[in-house]
Design a protein around this motif. Structure first.
Motif, PDB file in Angstrom:
ATOM      1  N   MET A   1      24.123   4.717  -8.705  1.00 54.04           N
ATOM      2  CA  MET A   1      23.932   5.560  -7.550  1.00 54.04           C
ATOM      3  C   MET A   1      22.810   4.976  -6.686  1.00 54.04           C
ATOM      4  SD  MET A   1      22.715   9.526  -7.259  1.00 54.04           S
ATOM      5  CE  MET A   1      24.265  10.232  -7.694  1.00 54.04           C
ATOM      6  N   SER A   2      23.023   4.978  -5.403  1.00 47.86           N
ATOM      7  CA  SER A   2      22.016   4.482  -4.467  1.00 47.86           C
ATOM      8  C   SER A   2      20.864   5.466  -4.362  1.00 47.86           C
ATOM      9  CB  SER A   2      22.629   4.306  -3.080  1.00 47.86           C
ATOM     10  OG  SER A   2      23.645   3.356  -3.112  1.00 47.86           O
ATOM     11  N   LYS A   3      19.701   4.936  -4.074  1.00 50.12           N
ATOM     12  CA  LYS A   3      18.525   5.760  -3.829  1.00 50.12           C
ATOM     13  C   LYS A   3      17.967   5.375  -2.478  1.00 50.12           C
ATOM     14  CE  LYS A   3      17.665   6.333  -8.590  1.00 50.12           C
ATOM     15  NZ  LYS A   3      16.970   6.859  -9.613  1.00 50.12           N
ATOM     16  N   ILE A   4      17.464   6.343  -1.769  1.00 47.93           N
ATOM     17  CA  ILE A   4      16.897   6.097  -0.450  1.00 47.93           C
ATOM     18  C   ILE A   4      15.382   6.233  -0.532  1.00 47.93           C
ATOM     19  CG2 ILE A   4      16.763   6.927   1.927  1.00 47.93           C
ATOM     20  CD1 ILE A   4      19.664   7.864   1.607  1.00 47.93           C
ATOM     21  N   SER A   5      14.710   5.233  -0.012  1.00 41.49           N
ATOM     22  CA  SER A   5      13.258   5.225   0.037  1.00 41.49           C
ATOM     23  C   SER A   5      12.838   4.879   1.458  1.00 41.49           C
ATOM     24  CB  SER A   5      12.719   4.187  -0.948  1.00 41.49           C
ATOM     25  OG  SER A   5      11.333   4.130  -0.905  1.00 41.49           O
ATOM     26  N   PRO A   6      12.268   5.834   2.205  1.00 45.51           N
ATOM     27  CA  PRO A   6      11.824   5.516   3.562  1.00 45.51           C
ATOM     28  C   PRO A   6      10.815   4.370   3.555  1.00 45.51           C
ATOM     29  CG  PRO A   6      11.723   7.880   3.156  1.00 45.51           C
ATOM     30  CD  PRO A   6      11.998   7.218   1.835  1.00 45.51           C
ATOM     31  N   CYS A   7      10.930   3.493   4.533  1.00 44.81           N
ATOM     32  CA  CYS A   7      10.029   2.356   4.662  1.00 44.81           C
ATOM     33  C   CYS A   7       9.276   2.490   5.982  1.00 44.81           C
ATOM     34  CB  CYS A   7      10.821   1.054   4.630  1.00 44.81           C
ATOM     35  SG  CYS A   7       9.763  -0.410   4.721  1.00 44.81           S
ATOM     36  N   LEU A   8       7.962   2.565   5.901  1.00 44.24           N
ATOM     37  CA  LEU A   8       7.108   2.682   7.082  1.00 44.24           C
ATOM     38  C   LEU A   8       6.577   1.297   7.440  1.00 44.24           C
ATOM     39  CD1 LEU A   8       5.125   5.864   5.977  1.00 44.24           C
ATOM     40  CD2 LEU A   8       7.118   5.746   7.491  1.00 44.24           C
ATOM     41  N   TRP A   9       6.647   0.939   8.710  1.00 43.69           N
ATOM     42  CA  TRP A   9       6.279  -0.385   9.199  1.00 43.69           C
ATOM     43  C   TRP A   9       4.837  -0.355   9.712  1.00 43.69           C
ATOM     44  CZ3 TRP A   9       9.762  -4.629  10.415  1.00 43.69           C
ATOM     45  CH2 TRP A   9       9.175  -5.649  11.163  1.00 43.69           C
ATOM     46  N   PHE A  10       4.055  -1.328   9.301  1.00 43.73           N
ATOM     47  CA  PHE A  10       2.669  -1.448   9.750  1.00 43.73           C
ATOM     48  C   PHE A  10       2.385  -2.880  10.155  1.00 43.73           C
ATOM     49  CE2 PHE A  10       2.829   2.120   6.863  1.00 43.73           C
ATOM     50  CZ  PHE A  10       2.109   3.092   7.547  1.00 43.73           C
ATOM     51  N   ASP A  11       1.328  -3.051  10.896  1.00 41.55           N
ATOM     52  CA  ASP A  11       0.874  -4.384  11.297  1.00 41.55           C
ATOM     53  C   ASP A  11      -0.459  -4.659  10.597  1.00 41.55           C
ATOM     54  OD1 ASP A  11       0.536  -6.823  12.545  1.00 41.55           O
ATOM     55  OD2 ASP A  11      -0.266  -5.958  14.387  1.00 41.55           O
ATOM     56  N   GLY A  12      -0.382  -4.805   9.261  1.00 46.82           N
ATOM     57  CA  GLY A  12      -1.566  -5.127   8.487  1.00 46.82           C
ATOM     58  C   GLY A  12      -2.263  -3.948   7.833  1.00 46.82           C
ATOM     59  N   GLN A  13      -1.847  -2.705   8.122  1.00 48.86           N
ATOM     60  CA  GLN A  13      -2.523  -1.530   7.564  1.00 48.86           C
ATOM     61  C   GLN A  13      -1.722  -0.827   6.478  1.00 48.86           C
ATOM     62  OE1 GLN A  13      -1.333  -1.398  10.775  1.00 48.86           O
ATOM     63  NE2 GLN A  13      -3.081  -1.893  12.058  1.00 48.86           N
ATOM     64  N   ALA A  14      -0.689  -1.455   5.939  1.00 53.45           N
ATOM     65  CA  ALA A  14       0.184  -0.788   4.964  1.00 53.45           C
ATOM     66  C   ALA A  14      -0.588  -0.268   3.760  1.00 53.45           C
ATOM     67  CB  ALA A  14       1.306  -1.728   4.510  1.00 53.45           C
ATOM     68  N   GLU A  15      -1.450  -1.090   3.189  1.00 55.80           N
ATOM     69  CA  GLU A  15      -2.190  -0.664   1.998  1.00 55.80           C
ATOM     70  C   GLU A  15      -3.163   0.459   2.334  1.00 55.80           C
ATOM     71  OE1 GLU A  15      -4.165  -2.721  -1.890  1.00 55.80           O
ATOM     72  OE2 GLU A  15      -4.483  -3.748   0.023  1.00 55.80           O
ATOM     73  N   GLU A  16      -3.871   0.323   3.437  1.00 56.49           N
ATOM     74  CA  GLU A  16      -4.812   1.362   3.876  1.00 56.49           C
ATOM     75  C   GLU A  16      -4.079   2.682   4.103  1.00 56.49           C
ATOM     76  OE1 GLU A  16      -7.016   2.252   8.069  1.00 56.49           O
ATOM     77  OE2 GLU A  16      -7.267   0.233   7.281  1.00 56.49           O
ATOM     78  N   ALA A  17      -2.955   2.631   4.806  1.00 57.55           N
ATOM     79  CA  ALA A  17      -2.194   3.845   5.096  1.00 57.55           C
ATOM     80  C   ALA A  17      -1.653   4.480   3.813  1.00 57.55           C
ATOM     81  CB  ALA A  17      -1.042   3.528   6.054  1.00 57.55           C
ATOM     82  N   ALA A  18      -1.078   3.694   2.937  1.00 56.70           N
ATOM     83  CA  ALA A  18      -0.525   4.225   1.687  1.00 56.70           C
ATOM     84  C   ALA A  18      -1.623   4.886   0.856  1.00 56.70           C
ATOM     85  CB  ALA A  18       0.169   3.122   0.891  1.00 56.70           C
ATOM     86  N   ASN A  19      -2.788   4.257   0.762  1.00 54.43           N
ATOM     87  CA  ASN A  19      -3.902   4.856   0.020  1.00 54.43           C
ATOM     88  C   ASN A  19      -4.345   6.165   0.656  1.00 54.43           C
ATOM     89  OD1 ASN A  19      -4.359   3.102  -2.220  1.00 54.43           O
ATOM     90  ND2 ASN A  19      -5.182   1.590  -0.805  1.00 54.43           N
ATOM     91  N   PHE A  20      -4.368   6.218   1.973  1.00 54.37           N
ATOM     92  CA  PHE A  20      -4.717   7.453   2.681  1.00 54.37           C
ATOM     93  C   PHE A  20      -3.694   8.543   2.378  1.00 54.37           C
ATOM     94  CE2 PHE A  20      -4.211   9.866   6.785  1.00 54.37           C
ATOM     95  CZ  PHE A  20      -5.328  10.677   6.621  1.00 54.37           C
ATOM     96  N   TYR A  21      -2.421   8.227   2.504  1.00 52.06           N
ATOM     97  CA  TYR A  21      -1.371   9.221   2.288  1.00 52.06           C
ATOM     98  C   TYR A  21      -1.394   9.776   0.869  1.00 52.06           C
ATOM     99  CZ  TYR A  21       0.543   7.439   6.719  1.00 52.06           C
ATOM    100  OH  TYR A  21       0.726   7.049   8.020  1.00 52.06           O
ATOM    101  N   VAL A  22      -1.537   8.908  -0.132  1.00 56.48           N
ATOM    102  CA  VAL A  22      -1.515   9.403  -1.516  1.00 56.48           C
ATOM    103  C   VAL A  22      -2.745  10.240  -1.844  1.00 56.48           C
ATOM    104  CG1 VAL A  22       0.002   7.541  -2.318  1.00 56.48           C
ATOM    105  CG2 VAL A  22      -2.474   7.341  -2.632  1.00 56.48           C
ATOM    106  N   SER A  23      -3.812  10.092  -1.066  1.00 50.08           N
ATOM    107  CA  SER A  23      -5.009  10.907  -1.290  1.00 50.08           C
ATOM    108  C   SER A  23      -4.825  12.343  -0.799  1.00 50.08           C
ATOM    109  CB  SER A  23      -6.226  10.277  -0.588  1.00 50.08           C
ATOM    110  OG  SER A  23      -6.183  10.502   0.817  1.00 50.08           O
ATOM    111  N   LEU A  24      -3.778  12.589  -0.020  1.00 47.66           N
ATOM    112  CA  LEU A  24      -3.595  13.897   0.616  1.00 47.66           C
ATOM    113  C   LEU A  24      -2.830  14.915  -0.217  1.00 47.66           C
ATOM    114  CD1 LEU A  24      -2.642  12.733   4.219  1.00 47.66           C
ATOM    115  CD2 LEU A  24      -4.891  13.496   3.401  1.00 47.66           C
ATOM    116  N   LEU A  25      -1.891  14.456  -1.034  1.00 50.43           N
ATOM    117  CA  LEU A  25      -0.961  15.383  -1.685  1.00 50.43           C
ATOM    118  C   LEU A  25      -0.880  15.158  -3.185  1.00 50.43           C
ATOM    119  CD1 LEU A  25       1.838  14.953   0.973  1.00 50.43           C
ATOM    120  CD2 LEU A  25       0.449  17.009   0.655  1.00 50.43           C
ATOM    121  N   PRO A  26      -0.722  16.247  -3.959  1.00 49.15           N
ATOM    122  CA  PRO A  26      -0.527  16.080  -5.401  1.00 49.15           C
ATOM    123  C   PRO A  26       0.786  15.350  -5.690  1.00 49.15           C
ATOM    124  CG  PRO A  26      -0.350  18.402  -4.764  1.00 49.15           C
ATOM    125  CD  PRO A  26      -0.702  17.628  -3.530  1.00 49.15           C
TER     126      PRO A  26
END
Length: 157
Positions: free
Chosen positions: A1-26
């Motif tokens: 079965m296929s799984k869908i995973s949204p992919c967010l595009w960044f220009d060098g801030q992917a790691e910073e953004a991902a760390n920020f997002y995971v800090s927000l929600l359980p």
């Protein structure tokens, strides 16, 4: 079965953004960091893709090598249990971002979010059409959503 995973595009801030997002929600975490192995897709050793889980949903963040603008055509909607959660997420996401309207905020990376109290869809789906309309009018006049004001609009009839 296929799984869908949204992919967010960044220009060098992917790691910073991902760390920020995971800090927000359980139930959020960084799952994998893939670095460039050669200079083909970016400087060797820099982050290419981050796989992360946000509130139980898998995402990817990609350093695509150029800036691409997001639009409101795609947003991340967060179901908030109470006003405290709305307020906390709103403050974090609007810091360096832009407050929009009706519970929408654009974060510092340009990603659009909807910060929605759980009660709102219930109020908007009320069988009393006049009550639902009052709630809709109240919501349309708000930037950050206010649960007490939405409930007051529902009860105003």
């Amino acid at each position: 079965m296929s799984k869908i995973s949204p992919c967010l595009w960044f220009d060098g801030q992917a790691e910073e953004a991902a760390n920020f997002y995971v800090s927000l929600l359980p139930d959020s975490r960084i799952d994998h960091v893939q670095k460039n192995r050669s200079d083909t897709a970016g400087k060797a050793g820099t982050v290419l893709i981050i796989e992360f889980t946000l509130a139980g949903q898998r995402f990817q963040a990609l350093n695509g090598g150029m800036k691409v603008e997001y639009t409101h055509a795609l947003s991340l909607s967060v179901d908030c249990a109470d006003q405290a959660e709305v307020d906390r997420l709103w403050a974090a996401l609007s810091d360096g971002g832009k407050e929009v309207q009706c519970g929408w905020v654009t974060d510092r990376y340009g990603v659009s979010w909807q910060i929605v109290p759980s009660i709102l869809p219930k109020l908007l789906a009320d069988p009393d059409a006049a009550k639902a309309e009052r709630v809709m009018r109240a919501m349309m006049g708000m930037v950050k959503l206010d649960i007490a004001a939405l409930e007051a609009a529902a009860a105003a009839g």
